[in-house]
Design an enzyme around this catalytic site. Structure first.
Site, PDB file in Angstrom:
ATOM      1  N   TRP A 184      -3.817  35.954  -3.331  1.00  0.00           N
ATOM      2  CA  TRP A 184      -3.185  36.809  -2.334  1.00  0.00           C
ATOM      3  C   TRP A 184      -1.919  36.161  -1.769  1.00  0.00           C
ATOM      4  O   TRP A 184      -2.005  35.169  -1.032  1.00  0.00           O
ATOM      5  CB  TRP A 184      -4.168  37.117  -1.194  1.00  0.00           C
ATOM      6  CG  TRP A 184      -5.323  37.934  -1.682  1.00  0.00           C
ATOM      7  CD1 TRP A 184      -5.353  39.297  -1.796  1.00  0.00           C
ATOM      8  CD2 TRP A 184      -6.597  37.471  -2.131  1.00  0.00           C
ATOM      9  NE1 TRP A 184      -6.563  39.698  -2.298  1.00  0.00           N
ATOM     10  CE2 TRP A 184      -7.353  38.607  -2.513  1.00  0.00           C
ATOM     11  CE3 TRP A 184      -7.186  36.210  -2.260  1.00  0.00           C
ATOM     12  CZ2 TRP A 184      -8.653  38.524  -3.009  1.00  0.00           C
ATOM     13  CZ3 TRP A 184      -8.483  36.127  -2.762  1.00  0.00           C
ATOM     14  CH2 TRP A 184      -9.196  37.266  -3.129  1.00  0.00           C
ATOM     15  N   HIS A 232      -5.563  42.211   2.305  1.00  0.00           N
ATOM     16  CA  HIS A 232      -6.510  43.197   1.770  1.00  0.00           C
ATOM     17  C   HIS A 232      -7.331  43.764   2.937  1.00  0.00           C
ATOM     18  O   HIS A 232      -7.212  43.276   4.071  1.00  0.00           O
ATOM     19  CB  HIS A 232      -7.417  42.600   0.677  1.00  0.00           C
ATOM     20  CG  HIS A 232      -8.119  41.317   1.048  1.00  0.00           C
ATOM     21  ND1 HIS A 232      -8.992  40.677   0.219  1.00  0.00           N
ATOM     22  CD2 HIS A 232      -8.069  40.551   2.180  1.00  0.00           C
ATOM     23  CE1 HIS A 232      -9.447  39.577   0.795  1.00  0.00           C
ATOM     24  NE2 HIS A 232      -8.907  39.481   1.987  1.00  0.00           N
ATOM     25  N   ARG A 286       1.604  42.161   0.994  1.00  0.00           N
ATOM     26  CA  ARG A 286       1.641  41.053   0.026  1.00  0.00           C
ATOM     27  C   ARG A 286       3.075  40.539  -0.069  1.00  0.00           C
ATOM     28  O   ARG A 286       4.011  41.327  -0.196  1.00  0.00           O
ATOM     29  CB  ARG A 286       1.190  41.513  -1.369  1.00  0.00           C
ATOM     30  CG  ARG A 286      -0.215  42.100  -1.416  1.00  0.00           C
ATOM     31  CD  ARG A 286      -1.273  41.083  -1.795  1.00  0.00           C
ATOM     32  NE  ARG A 286      -2.610  41.678  -1.618  1.00  0.00           N
ATOM     33  CZ  ARG A 286      -3.394  42.076  -2.627  1.00  0.00           C
ATOM     34  NH1 ARG A 286      -2.996  41.928  -3.864  1.00  0.00           N
ATOM     35  NH2 ARG A 286      -4.584  42.597  -2.377  1.00  0.00           N
ATOM     36  N   GLN A 331      -5.103  50.219   0.962  1.00  0.00           N
ATOM     37  CA  GLN A 331      -6.365  50.046   0.239  1.00  0.00           C
ATOM     38  C   GLN A 331      -7.466  50.830   0.936  1.00  0.00           C
ATOM     39  O   GLN A 331      -7.347  51.165   2.112  1.00  0.00           O
ATOM     40  CB  GLN A 331      -6.780  48.566   0.244  1.00  0.00           C
ATOM     41  CG  GLN A 331      -5.996  47.681  -0.705  1.00  0.00           C
ATOM     42  CD  GLN A 331      -6.589  46.287  -0.799  1.00  0.00           C
ATOM     43  OE1 GLN A 331      -7.214  45.798   0.127  1.00  0.00           O
ATOM     44  NE2 GLN A 331      -6.381  45.631  -1.939  1.00  0.00           N
ATOM     45  N   VAL A 378     -17.750  38.094  -3.606  1.00  0.00           N
ATOM     46  CA  VAL A 378     -18.808  38.851  -4.293  1.00  0.00           C
ATOM     47  C   VAL A 378     -19.406  38.018  -5.414  1.00  0.00           C
ATOM     48  O   VAL A 378     -18.748  37.127  -5.960  1.00  0.00           O
ATOM     49  CB  VAL A 378     -18.277  40.195  -4.878  1.00  0.00           C
ATOM     50  CG1 VAL A 378     -18.005  41.201  -3.773  1.00  0.00           C
ATOM     51  CG2 VAL A 378     -17.049  39.979  -5.741  1.00  0.00           C
ATOM     52  N   ALA A 387     -19.760  45.792  -2.410  1.00  0.00           N
ATOM     53  CA  ALA A 387     -18.453  46.020  -1.786  1.00  0.00           C
ATOM     54  C   ALA A 387     -17.460  46.377  -2.871  1.00  0.00           C
ATOM     55  O   ALA A 387     -17.639  46.023  -4.038  1.00  0.00           O
ATOM     56  CB  ALA A 387     -17.994  44.768  -1.047  1.00  0.00           C
TER      57      ALA A 387
HETATM   58  N1  PHE Z   1     -10.126  42.611  -1.700  1.00  0.00           N
HETATM   59  C1  PHE Z   1      -9.985  42.634  -3.133  1.00  0.00           C
HETATM   60  C2  PHE Z   1      -8.487  42.718  -3.465  1.00  0.00           C
HETATM   61  O1  PHE Z   1      -7.693  42.998  -2.628  1.00  0.00           O
HETATM   62  C3  PHE Z   1     -10.716  43.804  -3.751  1.00  0.00           C
HETATM   63  C4  PHE Z   1     -12.203  43.721  -3.617  1.00  0.00           C
HETATM   64  C5  PHE Z   1     -12.861  44.270  -2.537  1.00  0.00           C
HETATM   65  C6  PHE Z   1     -12.963  43.078  -4.579  1.00  0.00           C
HETATM   66  C7  PHE Z   1     -14.224  44.199  -2.416  1.00  0.00           C
HETATM   67  C8  PHE Z   1     -14.339  43.001  -4.483  1.00  0.00           C
HETATM   68  C9  PHE Z   1     -14.960  43.554  -3.400  1.00  0.00           C
HETATM   69  O2  PHE Z   1      -8.097  42.456  -4.595  1.00  0.00           O
END
Ligand code: PHE
Length: 334
Positions: free
Chosen positions: A153, A175, A201, A215, A258, A302
């Protein structure tokens, strides 16, 4: 009386030819104005005998009322034609092809569609701040400082700003995942939420990258939640969103918050190319424990997806920068 008849004749002729608001106003001034011809007659009545005054006065007043009526009517008609503001707005003639009735921005349309589908599946909508602390954006999501995963990120740090509570630096959230943490801190499972919002970003822009975009995060925590539940919800969502019979592919992937992590690809009917549309997975044990949810008892899935990307696929929009261009030729198509 002779004078009056002459004036009446003059006015009738003038009214015949008057075609504009200005012309009508001129007539009004010339006859009914302070130094108008008819006004002059009405003023001179005081010098007449009682008998004459009564006769001429009545005729002059009648003429004045008539002229006023005709002038008013004519004026309304002319204003209607000229498109100005008349008393009767139904007389306004607006050329249809010149009037732009507003439309919704594609991101508004897509955002509403997404919310509608998820709320119909019993998800609630949660929100979080755009300026976020390092703790919520990274640490609580199992992305410690100096961990190589932080490089996933590109971050805008907020200068000389620290959060009073934990002393951590502020940044523009990269995010919507920090909303997961904020929500879990305040609510006891079971729950299912989506969290739509703007993210930032620090990167060079091109046709598929913007420094800010949107998002939608998803989070469901319950007893006995598994990847199968995630798969069902994701497939149900995309099928309804695109209103097409899609093919799906769940590819193993890595996100620190995750385990296991997946990337979701879809393929539209008749197309060759797989399109990557979502990151997802089962909420990491460490994330649950960080918010004091017993990971032996509760599990969760998620997901996170880019709203612009979905809109681009759905409407065939070739360049992400169009969303923020303010170009009406783009907006008017929706
Ligand atoms: N937050 C991650 C992204 O911005 C996306 C994501 C959200 C992945 C939830 C897994 C679970 O790339």
């Amino acid at each position: 009386m002779e004078e009056l008849e002459k004036i009446e004749q003059e006015i009738k002729e003038a009214l015949e030819t008057a075609k504009s608001k200005e012309a009508l106003e001129k007539i009004r001034i010339a006859y009914l104005g302070r130094s108008g011809k008819l006004t002059a007659i009405l003023r001179s009545l005081k010098d007449f005998s009682v008998e004459e005054r009564r006769k001429t006065g009545a005729a002059a007043n009648k003429l004045r009322t008539e002229i006023e009526k005709v002038l008013d009517e004519k004026e309304k008609k002319v204003i209607g034609k000229e498109g100005g503001r008349g008393e009767d707005i139904t007389l306004l003639v607006l050329p249809k092809d010149k009037v732009y009735f507003g439309s919704l921005h594609p991101l508004t349309i897509v955002g509403r569609d997404i919310k509608k589908i998820f709320t119909s599946m019993n998800f609630s909508v949660a929100e979080g701040p755009e300026a976020e602390t390092e703790y919520y954006n990274f640490d609580a999501l199992n992305i410690p400082a100096n961990h190589p995963a932080r490089e996933m990120w590109d971050t805008f740090w907020v200068k000389s700003q620290t959060d009073a509570k934990d002393g951590k630096n502020l940044l523009m959230r990269t995010h919507t995942s920090p909303v997961q943490i904020r929500f879990m801190e305040k609510h006891k499972p079971p729950f299912a939420i989506i969290a739509p919002g703007r993210v930032f970003r620090y990167e060079a822009t091109d046709s598929s990258h913007e420094i800010n975009f949107h998002q939608v995060e998803g989070l469901a925590v319950d007893k006995k939640i598994s990847l199968a539940n995630l798969k069902f919800v994701v497939e149900e969502f995309f099928s309804r969103f695109f209103e097409e019979k899609l093919s799906f592919r769940f590819r193993p992937s890595y996100f620190p918050f995750v385990e296991p992590g997946v990337e979701v690809d879809i393929k539209l009917p008749g197309e060759e190319k797989w399109l990557e549309v979502m990151g997802a997975g089962m909420v990491h044990k460490r994330v649950l424990e960080g918010v004091r949810i017993d990971s032996e008892k509760w599990q969760g899935f998620a997901f996170g997806m880019g709203v612009e990307r979905l809109a681009m696929i759905k409407y065939g929009i070739p360049d992400i920068r169009l969303f923020y261009s303010g170009d009406l030729r783009f907006i008017k198509q929706f």
